[in-house]
Scaffold this motif. Sequence first.
Motif, short mmCIF file in Angstrom:
data_model
loop_
_atom_site.label_atom_id
_atom_site.label_comp_id
_atom_site.label_asym_id
_atom_site.label_seq_id
_atom_site.Cartn_x
_atom_site.Cartn_y
_atom_site.Cartn_z
N HIS A 14 2.56 -2.80 -9.14
CA HIS A 14 1.92 -2.29 -7.93
C HIS A 14 0.48 -2.77 -7.82
O HIS A 14 0.03 -3.19 -6.76
CB HIS A 14 1.87 -0.76 -7.97
CG HIS A 14 2.86 -0.13 -7.09
ND1 HIS A 14 2.80 -0.23 -5.71
CD2 HIS A 14 3.95 0.61 -7.37
CE1 HIS A 14 3.82 0.44 -5.22
NE2 HIS A 14 4.54 0.93 -6.19
N HIS A 18 -1.04 -5.14 -4.86
CA HIS A 18 -2.12 -4.76 -3.95
C HIS A 18 -3.35 -5.64 -4.12
O HIS A 18 -4.03 -5.95 -3.15
CB HIS A 18 -2.45 -3.28 -4.08
CG HIS A 18 -1.41 -2.42 -3.43
ND1 HIS A 18 -1.26 -2.35 -2.06
CD2 HIS A 18 -0.42 -1.67 -3.95
CE1 HIS A 18 -0.23 -1.56 -1.78
NE2 HIS A 18 0.30 -1.15 -2.90
N ILE A 24 -9.15 -4.57 -4.71
CA ILE A 24 -8.86 -3.15 -4.93
C ILE A 24 -9.95 -2.53 -5.79
O ILE A 24 -10.65 -3.22 -6.52
CB ILE A 24 -7.49 -2.95 -5.63
CG1 ILE A 24 -7.43 -3.69 -6.97
CG2 ILE A 24 -6.35 -3.40 -4.71
CD1 ILE A 24 -6.26 -3.27 -7.85
N ILE A 29 -6.95 2.63 -5.41
CA ILE A 29 -5.61 2.34 -5.95
C ILE A 29 -4.96 3.62 -6.48
O ILE A 29 -3.74 3.78 -6.39
CB ILE A 29 -5.65 1.20 -7.01
CG1 ILE A 29 -4.27 0.55 -7.15
CG2 ILE A 29 -6.14 1.65 -8.35
CD1 ILE A 29 -3.88 -0.36 -6.03
N GLU A 31 -5.23 6.48 -5.00
CA GLU A 31 -4.68 7.07 -3.78
C GLU A 31 -3.41 6.36 -3.33
O GLU A 31 -2.43 6.99 -2.95
CB GLU A 31 -5.72 7.00 -2.66
CG GLU A 31 -6.76 8.10 -2.76
CD GLU A 31 -7.89 7.92 -1.75
OE1 GLU A 31 -8.93 8.58 -1.94
OE2 GLU A 31 -7.73 7.12 -0.78
N GLU A 32 -3.46 5.04 -3.38
CA GLU A 32 -2.30 4.25 -2.95
C GLU A 32 -1.09 4.54 -3.85
O GLU A 32 0.02 4.75 -3.37
CB GLU A 32 -2.67 2.76 -2.97
CG GLU A 32 -1.52 1.79 -2.86
CD GLU A 32 -0.70 1.93 -1.59
OE1 GLU A 32 -1.18 2.51 -0.60
OE2 GLU A 32 0.48 1.49 -1.62
N ARG A 35 0.43 7.85 -3.09
CA ARG A 35 1.26 7.78 -1.89
C ARG A 35 2.71 7.42 -2.25
O ARG A 35 3.65 7.81 -1.57
CB ARG A 35 0.65 6.69 -0.99
CG ARG A 35 1.00 6.76 0.47
CD ARG A 35 0.16 5.74 1.25
NE ARG A 35 0.46 4.35 0.91
CZ ARG A 35 1.55 3.69 1.32
NH1 ARG A 35 2.43 4.28 2.08
NH2 ARG A 35 1.74 2.44 0.96
N HIS A 36 2.86 6.63 -3.30
CA HIS A 36 4.19 6.23 -3.76
C HIS A 36 4.77 7.21 -4.77
O HIS A 36 5.84 6.97 -5.32
CB HIS A 36 4.14 4.86 -4.44
CG HIS A 36 3.87 3.72 -3.52
ND1 HIS A 36 4.76 3.29 -2.58
CD2 HIS A 36 2.80 2.90 -3.43
CE1 HIS A 36 4.25 2.25 -1.93
NE2 HIS A 36 3.06 2.00 -2.43
#
Length: 108
Positions: A14, A18, A24, A29, A31-32, A35-36
């Motif tokens: 991941h 990204h 990044i 990252i 937070e991202e 999200r997953h």
Amino acid sequence: MIDREFFLGFVKIHILYHASKEPIFGVGIIEELGRHGYYLSPGTLYPTLHRLAEEGYLKQDSKLVEGKVRKYYTITDSGVEVLKNARGKISELVDEVLDDCNNDPIHL
Ligand SMILES: [Zn+2]
């Protein structure tokens, strides 16, 4: 919950993905990944970013944002290489693992 041993591999892919799209930074990252559904503490994420940089897959830059130094990471050529290889492996794995769900004796 994914076992930690597998979790970190997914997280690294991941991160590389990204970092190939845009620079990044740690909080972004986290937070991202959240999200997953991957919940990482800074104490896990930062050493992972450092290791990927040390191994030459990411390169680190610093930028001044609102008076604070923020460390950014972007993907390197060897990071792109790893990501390309991973992409092939992921698609093969997805084909095999997901395909097999239909006639699976252990009912995943
Ligand atoms: Zn993502």
